[in-house]
Design a protein around this motif. Structure first.
Motif, PDB file in Angstrom:
ATOM      1  N   VAL A 172       0.831  -1.201   0.000  1.00 60.90           N
ATOM      2  CA  VAL A 172       0.000   0.000   0.000  1.00 60.90           C
ATOM      3  C   VAL A 172       0.867   1.253   0.000  1.00 60.90           C
ATOM      4  CG1 VAL A 172      -1.844   1.247   1.175  1.00 60.90           C
ATOM      5  CG2 VAL A 172      -1.746  -1.246   1.327  1.00 60.90           C
ATOM      6  N   CYS A 173       0.469   2.203  -0.857  1.00 60.36           N
ATOM      7  CA  CYS A 173       1.107   3.526  -0.884  1.00 60.36           C
ATOM      8  C   CYS A 173       0.030   4.578  -0.647  1.00 60.36           C
ATOM      9  CB  CYS A 173       1.800   3.774  -2.222  1.00 60.36           C
ATOM     10  SG  CYS A 173       2.602   5.402  -2.321  1.00 60.36           S
ATOM     11  N   VAL A 174       0.284   5.483   0.294  1.00 61.97           N
ATOM     12  CA  VAL A 174      -0.641   6.571   0.585  1.00 61.97           C
ATOM     13  C   VAL A 174      -0.163   7.820  -0.149  1.00 61.97           C
ATOM     14  CG1 VAL A 174      -1.634   8.036   2.370  1.00 61.97           C
ATOM     15  CG2 VAL A 174      -1.221   5.617   2.844  1.00 61.97           C
ATOM     16  N   VAL A 175      -1.062   8.388  -0.945  1.00 58.90           N
ATOM     17  CA  VAL A 175      -0.761   9.616  -1.688  1.00 58.90           C
ATOM     18  C   VAL A 175      -1.519  10.761  -1.032  1.00 58.90           C
ATOM     19  CG1 VAL A 175      -0.999  10.809  -3.892  1.00 58.90           C
ATOM     20  CG2 VAL A 175      -0.398   8.370  -3.841  1.00 58.90           C
ATOM     21  N   HIS A 176      -0.783  11.821  -0.690  1.00 52.28           N
ATOM     22  CA  HIS A 176      -1.420  12.927   0.030  1.00 52.28           C
ATOM     23  C   HIS A 176      -1.028  14.253  -0.607  1.00 52.28           C
ATOM     24  CE1 HIS A 176      -3.588  14.757   3.256  1.00 52.28           C
ATOM     25  NE2 HIS A 176      -2.527  15.317   3.818  1.00 52.28           N
ATOM     26  N   LEU A 177      -2.005  15.130  -0.767  1.00 53.84           N
ATOM     27  CA  LEU A 177      -1.767  16.439  -1.377  1.00 53.84           C
ATOM     28  C   LEU A 177      -0.927  17.335  -0.475  1.00 53.84           C
ATOM     29  CD1 LEU A 177      -2.379  18.357  -3.752  1.00 53.84           C
ATOM     30  CD2 LEU A 177      -4.467  19.029  -2.550  1.00 53.84           C
ATOM     31  N   GLY A 178      -1.123  17.201   0.846  1.00 50.98           N
ATOM     32  CA  GLY A 178      -0.389  18.040   1.788  1.00 50.98           C
ATOM     33  C   GLY A 178       0.984  17.493   2.107  1.00 50.98           C
ATOM     34  N   SER A 179       1.683  18.245   2.963  1.00 51.85           N
ATOM     35  CA  SER A 179       3.047  17.852   3.324  1.00 51.85           C
ATOM     36  C   SER A 179       3.093  16.989   4.576  1.00 51.85           C
ATOM     37  CB  SER A 179       3.914  19.093   3.537  1.00 51.85           C
ATOM     38  OG  SER A 179       3.354  19.919   4.548  1.00 51.85           O
ATOM     39  N   THR A 180       1.992  16.928   5.337  1.00 54.24           N
ATOM     40  CA  THR A 180       1.950  16.109   6.551  1.00 54.24           C
ATOM     41  C   THR A 180       0.645  15.338   6.618  1.00 54.24           C
ATOM     42  OG1 THR A 180       1.014  17.916   7.870  1.00 54.24           O
ATOM     43  CG2 THR A 180       3.408  17.703   7.858  1.00 54.24           C
ATOM     44  N   LEU A 181       0.692  14.191   7.270  1.00 55.70           N
ATOM     45  CA  LEU A 181      -0.500  13.365   7.458  1.00 55.70           C
ATOM     46  C   LEU A 181      -1.431  13.986   8.502  1.00 55.70           C
ATOM     47  CD1 LEU A 181       1.229   9.861   7.677  1.00 55.70           C
ATOM     48  CD2 LEU A 181       0.104  10.869   5.681  1.00 55.70           C
ATOM     49  N   LEU A 182      -2.689  13.598   8.429  1.00 53.77           N
ATOM     50  CA  LEU A 182      -3.687  14.022   9.423  1.00 53.77           C
ATOM     51  C   LEU A 182      -3.573  15.515   9.705  1.00 53.77           C
ATOM     52  CD1 LEU A 182      -3.522  11.102  12.052  1.00 53.77           C
ATOM     53  CD2 LEU A 182      -5.209  11.436  10.276  1.00 53.77           C
ATOM     54  N   ASP A 183      -3.502  16.310   8.648  1.00 51.13           N
ATOM     55  CA  ASP A 183      -3.250  17.733   8.842  1.00 51.13           C
ATOM     56  C   ASP A 183      -4.409  18.466   9.511  1.00 51.13           C
ATOM     57  OD1 ASP A 183      -4.741  17.319   6.556  1.00 51.13           O
ATOM     58  OD2 ASP A 183      -3.180  18.034   5.199  1.00 51.13           O
ATOM     59  N   ARG A 184      -5.555  17.820   9.657  1.00 46.28           N
ATOM     60  CA  ARG A 184      -6.661  18.428  10.402  1.00 46.28           C
ATOM     61  C   ARG A 184      -6.700  17.954  11.846  1.00 46.28           C
ATOM     62  NH1 ARG A 184     -12.197  18.145   7.095  1.00 46.28           N
ATOM     63  NH2 ARG A 184     -12.796  19.401   8.903  1.00 46.28           N
ATOM     64  N   GLN A 185      -5.900  16.928  12.157  1.00 45.95           N
ATOM     65  CA  GLN A 185      -5.910  16.383  13.506  1.00 45.95           C
ATOM     66  C   GLN A 185      -4.591  16.526  14.255  1.00 45.95           C
ATOM     67  OE1 GLN A 185      -7.090  14.388  10.838  1.00 45.95           O
ATOM     68  NE2 GLN A 185      -9.222  14.909  11.269  1.00 45.95           N
ATOM     69  N   LEU A 186      -3.473  16.700  13.513  1.00 46.92           N
ATOM     70  CA  LEU A 186      -2.168  16.769  14.156  1.00 46.92           C
ATOM     71  C   LEU A 186      -1.383  17.964  13.647  1.00 46.92           C
ATOM     72  CD1 LEU A 186      -0.974  13.036  13.925  1.00 46.92           C
ATOM     73  CD2 LEU A 186      -2.142  14.149  15.832  1.00 46.92           C
ATOM     74  N   ASP A 187      -0.455  18.429  14.473  1.00 48.00           N
ATOM     75  CA  ASP A 187       0.463  19.444  13.982  1.00 48.00           C
ATOM     76  C   ASP A 187       1.617  18.743  13.258  1.00 48.00           C
ATOM     77  OD1 ASP A 187       2.121  18.441  15.943  1.00 48.00           O
ATOM     78  OD2 ASP A 187       2.200  20.271  17.129  1.00 48.00           O
ATOM     79  N   GLY A 188       2.511  19.530  12.680  1.00 44.17           N
ATOM     80  CA  GLY A 188       3.566  18.974  11.837  1.00 44.17           C
ATOM     81  C   GLY A 188       4.470  18.003  12.554  1.00 44.17           C
ATOM     82  N   LEU A 226       4.158   0.662   5.261  1.00 43.53           N
ATOM     83  CA  LEU A 226       3.382   1.566   4.413  1.00 43.53           C
ATOM     84  C   LEU A 226       4.323   2.536   3.706  1.00 43.53           C
ATOM     85  CD1 LEU A 226       0.277   2.488   6.633  1.00 43.53           C
ATOM     86  CD2 LEU A 226       0.390   0.855   4.757  1.00 43.53           C
ATOM     87  N   GLU A 227       3.963   2.883   2.458  1.00 46.03           N
ATOM     88  CA  GLU A 227       4.738   3.865   1.704  1.00 46.03           C
ATOM     89  C   GLU A 227       3.929   5.150   1.580  1.00 46.03           C
ATOM     90  OE1 GLU A 227       5.673   2.108  -2.026  1.00 46.03           O
ATOM     91  OE2 GLU A 227       6.970   0.543  -1.176  1.00 46.03           O
ATOM     92  N   PHE A 228       4.625   6.286   1.399  1.00 42.62           N
ATOM     93  CA  PHE A 228       3.942   7.573   1.324  1.00 42.62           C
ATOM     94  C   PHE A 228       4.525   8.427   0.208  1.00 42.62           C
ATOM     95  CE2 PHE A 228       3.394   6.081   5.637  1.00 42.62           C
ATOM     96  CZ  PHE A 228       2.057   6.378   5.893  1.00 42.62           C
ATOM     97  N   LEU A 229       3.645   9.103  -0.514  1.00 41.72           N
ATOM     98  CA  LEU A 229       4.023  10.146  -1.465  1.00 41.72           C
ATOM     99  C   LEU A 229       3.315  11.414  -1.026  1.00 41.72           C
ATOM    100  CD1 LEU A 229       3.837   8.353  -4.954  1.00 41.72           C
ATOM    101  CD2 LEU A 229       5.889   9.125  -3.738  1.00 41.72           C
ATOM    102  N   MET A 230       4.090  12.314  -0.389  1.00 39.43           N
ATOM    103  CA  MET A 230       3.517  13.560   0.103  1.00 39.43           C
ATOM    104  C   MET A 230       3.657  14.644  -0.963  1.00 39.43           C
ATOM    105  SD  MET A 230       2.790  12.162   2.942  1.00 39.43           S
ATOM    106  CE  MET A 230       2.104  13.540   3.859  1.00 39.43           C
ATOM    107  N   ASP A 231       2.855  15.672  -0.863  1.00 37.31           N
ATOM    108  CA  ASP A 231       2.863  16.795  -1.811  1.00 37.31           C
ATOM    109  C   ASP A 231       2.676  16.312  -3.250  1.00 37.31           C
ATOM    110  OD1 ASP A 231       3.408  18.983   0.059  1.00 37.31           O
ATOM    111  OD2 ASP A 231       5.381  18.048   0.297  1.00 37.31           O
ATOM    112  N   HIS A 232       1.839  15.336  -3.440  1.00 38.25           N
ATOM    113  CA  HIS A 232       1.555  14.801  -4.774  1.00 38.25           C
ATOM    114  C   HIS A 232       0.075  15.003  -5.109  1.00 38.25           C
ATOM    115  CE1 HIS A 232       5.510  13.084  -4.984  1.00 38.25           C
ATOM    116  NE2 HIS A 232       5.244  12.424  -6.109  1.00 38.25           N
ATOM    117  N   GLN A 233      -0.163  15.615  -6.253  1.00 32.44           N
ATOM    118  CA  GLN A 233      -1.529  15.864  -6.703  1.00 32.44           C
ATOM    119  C   GLN A 233      -1.873  14.925  -7.856  1.00 32.44           C
ATOM    120  OE1 GLN A 233      -2.350  19.927  -7.747  1.00 32.44           O
ATOM    121  NE2 GLN A 233      -4.468  19.508  -8.341  1.00 32.44           N
ATOM    122  N   THR A 234      -2.986  14.229  -7.704  1.00 40.28           N
ATOM    123  CA  THR A 234      -3.414  13.264  -8.722  1.00 40.28           C
ATOM    124  C   THR A 234      -3.975  14.001  -9.930  1.00 40.28           C
ATOM    125  OG1 THR A 234      -3.943  11.650  -7.008  1.00 40.28           O
ATOM    126  CG2 THR A 234      -4.918  11.305  -9.182  1.00 40.28           C
TER     127      THR A 234
END
Length: 810
Positions: A171-187, A202-210
């Motif tokens: 599994v790879c998580v793709v996120h538009l923002g620079s940090t995960l859970l940006d509405r629940q956690l600080d950086g 788990l793998e992550f691609l941050m700051d990536h727009q589909t």
């Protein structure tokens, strides 16, 4: 009388919770029809993630099975979607042609998962994570496919990613923002979380727009393309990029909507016959996606649907509690802060712990925790109650467990207690039993915990602990409020304070009269409200309100403490802990005559006869010929003493005589909860005055009075109140404080909790700084005590043994 018609569109948690609350208020008011688009009865959407991981099944998360609807006379139409509302004719029309009339309509249409408007969004293998159908699709995909991309690094995205990884997918998580859970956690917390999850596969691609989802010749997903032109091969795409209120039905009916269906503080839409609750709602510009606000809305909507008309919803303070692959995360309130706030932080990247507390005007307004969330429930409570943390500030970061050593009011951490810890002493319920019921049965309220475990269903003193366990288990979904805002019990919507005020303002003097005036929902009340009403009436109108013995708890009715095996313990009164040979002989004779299995000295310097049969109680009291020590009552229990200057080489005053005088002055006093006093003859404090409701410590120049102490499972150290010089002043200040407590405290509220609510300064202003008011309080107490003498404990003519006692202690 013909029933009104209520139609509920939506069979989710918000709509059905509203019905549950409505059925408590008036089960016979409506003929109810519920439309649900899914083929399942009401289920717990919060527990979809454990179903995805295989920890639970779909049946495990059903909240109300079809039999519940049948038992409550509710017509349930599953797999049936309402497509039209005819407001002029007050009817709804479903996709299968069903037409249902309504007098009141409740919209609980929930929300829809947001689908990115990109090419390929309709390909096979593109799914969302919102309902049971989505979970089934993911489980099926995990058996056939190897690679998954989850778009969205929020709550749902991480839960979906974790579930698919547990099922064996890469599994790879793709996120538009620079940090995960940006509405629940600080950086800082988010980076710790990402690092930990990466270590678990788990793998992550941050700051990536589909930009697009690429399909193969068969119309199935084969890759995802980003704005920078790069691609990532995948077999499955899960979109978890947010939700949007489902307002389609309301919009087609001409009901005013913006971000959601617009409602006022009664959850009423612009059409007065139509109410709305849940994720489809916009209230004061806010749309909520967590369950706690939905339950708060449900209670208010039910109140108005039942025509009670006194509930108001003013918005919610929310918290988030998440556990991803064993990692604990918690946040609540404004944890980001601004120029007007200050933050206390603790960061231990090696240990995997991060804490951030945001403070404004000496109040905690936000918290963000990673790794160590043990005190999340405590921080959340401080945020919701809005109390000053000035005295706690020095220890705030180190959690609730550190407060007990400082002398401040605090409770031991629930999360740190073992499952075997007994929470409810009345019913013998341990923490593990409560936690198991909450998790397995999807409980969110104290009332539900009482129903399934009996915890907090008797004296109620463990209610605070049960609330903490709820918050610890389900975070902000726990449906609790500060005690000052809670109804007395499910029989009424009025709080303790409102009921006390009504009894005083309306001169109510009987339980039936109070219930009629306050429009009680049940004819005879319940085991929670009747003792409270009886106390409020008696303490407000002494001499006028009659004591209703059937409204007292079993211990008070039997004049003895009921034990776990059904027998009773009897504690005769010994003034100040002093006895004589005559009393001791009678106690020994009673123990022999009634075959008492145990005779024990109590911590309050009294003698307890344990194991007495109920039928023997009248004979025991007659043969003892001693007054009751009220060891069973919400009343004065004991005044514990040391020997003082009469015998002790360190004693500075006659503590024994002072204790006897206090006990005689207050005997027969009923109160919101049990009251214990102690008098120590010197600052060495052998009588343990520092943990009593009122503690008196003798010093060379007089007496120091301490108030608000409490032993037991949550020890509270008494706070210094006043220093006086004479025994007469001890009696007056003590009596005045206790009368203030009697008049202002809620039923089953100990002195420490009363002072925590109103503040020590309030009590000092009424008792110490206002001599006239102090005298009036003491006079009111003595007047009330002239009516409150217990007929079992007091006799008109003293017995020979009583005369002997009076002579010895004169």
């Amino acid at each position: 009388m013909k029933k009104l018609k209520l139609v509920v569109v939506g069979n989710g948690m918000a709509g059905i919770r509203t019905l549950e609350e409505l059925l408590k208020l008036d089960p016979d008011l409506y003929e109810i029809t519920v439309f649900g688009s899914e083929p399942y009865p009401n289920y717990n959407r919060i527990l979809l993630s454990p179903v995805l991981t295989g920890e639970q099944t779909i049946q495990d998360i059903i909240l109300n099975d079809t039999s519940w609807y049948e038992e409550n006379g509710i017509a349930l139409r599953l797999n049936c979607t309402v497509t039209q509302i005819n407001r002029a004719r007050k009817e709804v029309i479903a996709d299968d042609g069903t037409v249902a009339k309504y007098d009141r309509l409740l919209l609980a249409t929930g929300s829809n998962p947001f689908i990115l408007p990109v090419p390929g969004k309709d390909l096979k293998g593109v799914i969302t994570f919102r309902d049971i159908r989505d979970v089934n699709l993911m489980i099926d995909a995990s058996t056939r496919l190897r690679h998954a991309v989850v778009i969205g690094g929020g709550l749902l995205g991480l839960e979906a990613a974790n579930g698919l990884a547990v099922r064996g997918m890469k599994v790879c998580v793709v996120h538009l923002g620079s940090t995960l859970l940006d509405r629940q956690l600080d950086g800082a917390a988010a980076r710790l979380l990402q690092k930990n999850l990466e270590g678990r596969g788990l793998e992550f691609l941050m700051d990536h727009q589909t930009e697009a989802i690429v399909g193969d010749d068969a119309g199935a997903v084969k890759a995802i393309r980003f704005k920078d032109g790069t691609e990532l091969a995948t077999d499955l795409v899960v979109m978890a990029v947010g939700i949007r209120p489902n307002t389609d039905l309301a919009e087609r009916a001409g009901i005013y909507t913006e971000r959601g269906i617009i409602v006022n503080d009664t959850l009423q839409t612009y059409d007065p016959s139509i109410y709305a609750v849940g994720e489809c709602v916009s209230h004061r510009g806010m749309a909520y996606g967590l369950v706690a606000p939905l339950f708060e809305q449900a209670k208010v909507a039910a109140n108005h649907l039942a025509f009670h008309g006194i509930g108001r919803y003013s918005g919610s303070t929310i918290s988030t509690k998440l556990k991803v692959t064993g990692i604990d995360v918690f946040s609540a309130g404004d944890f980001t802060g601004n120029a007007d706030t200050e933050a206390i932080t603790l960061a231990d990247p090696v240990g995997g712990v991060y804490k951030k507390l945001v403070i404004k005007d000496d109040k905690l307004i936000g918290a963000c925790l990673y790794g160590d969330t043990v005190d999340g429930a405590w921080y959340f409570r401080l945020i919701r109650e809005g109390k000053s943390i000035a005295e706690l500030r020095e220890h705030l970061m180190f959690g609730e467990g550190s407060i007990g050593d400082t002398g401040h009011s605090g409770e031991n951490s629930i999360a740190g207690m073992p499952d075997s810890t007994e929470i409810c002493g009345c019913n013998g319920v341990c923490k593990g039993t409560i936690v198991k019921a909450i998790r397995e049965k999807g409980l969110f309220t104290v009332d539900e915990v009482r129903k399934h475990t009996k915890a907090s269903s008797s004296c109620g003193s463990c209610t605070g602990l049960v609330e903490q366990i709820l918050i610890s288990c389900v975070g902000g979904a726990a449906d609790i409020k500060p005690k000052s805002e809670k109804p007395l019990c499910p029989c009424t919507d009025y709080t303790h304070g409102e009921i006390r005020k009504a009894i005083k303002d309306q001169h109510l003097t009987s339980i039936p009269g109070a219930m009629r005036f306050l429009e009680w929902r049940t004819a005879d009340g319940c085991s929670t409200c009747r003792p409270a009403l009886n106390y409020y009436l008696m303490s407000t109108w002494p001499g006028e309100a009659k004591d209703d013995s059937q409204s007292r708890l079993i211990n008070e009715r039997a004049h003895a403490n009921i034990q776990k095996d059904g027998t009773y313990s009897v504690v005769p009164r010994m003034w100040g802990g002093v006895t004589n040979p005559s009393e001791l002989r009678r106690i020994a004779d009673v123990a022999d005559k009634y075959h008492v299995p145990m005779v024990k000295v109590t911590g309050g310097q009294r003698i307890d006869l344990l194991g007495i049969k109920k039928e023997d109680l009248p004979g025991v009291w007659k043969d003892l010929d001693m007054p009751s020590g009220h060891a069973y009552g919400k009343s004065l229990r004991t005044v514990k003493t040391c020997v003082g200057k009469e015998f002790c080489r360190y004693g500075t005053q006659d503590s024994t005589g002072m204790g006897i005088a206090l006990e005689k002055d207050l005997v027969g006093m009923w109160s919101p909860h049990k009251v214990k006093l102690a008098v120590s003859g010197c600052p060495r404090n052998c009588a343990e005055s520092g943990i009593k409701d009122i503690g008196i410590i003798a010093v060379d120049s007089g007496w120091e009075l301490y108030v608000g102490g409490n032993g037991g499972i949550k020890t509270e150290v008494a706070q210094f109140f006043v220093k006086v010089q004479t025994p007469e002043e001890v009696l007056e200040y003590t009596g005045a404080f206790l009368q203030l407590y009697r008049e202002e405290a809620f039923y089953l509220e100990r002195t420490c909790h009363y002072l925590s609510r109103v503040g020590l300064d309030h009590a000092k202003a009424r008792v110490i700084e206002d001599p006239a008011n102090r005298a009036e309080l003491y006079a009111r107490l003595k007047f009330a005590l002239s009516f409150e003498k217990d007929p079992w404990a007091e006799r008109t003519e003293p017995t020979p043994a009583r005369r002997e006692f009076e002579t010895l202690t004169a």
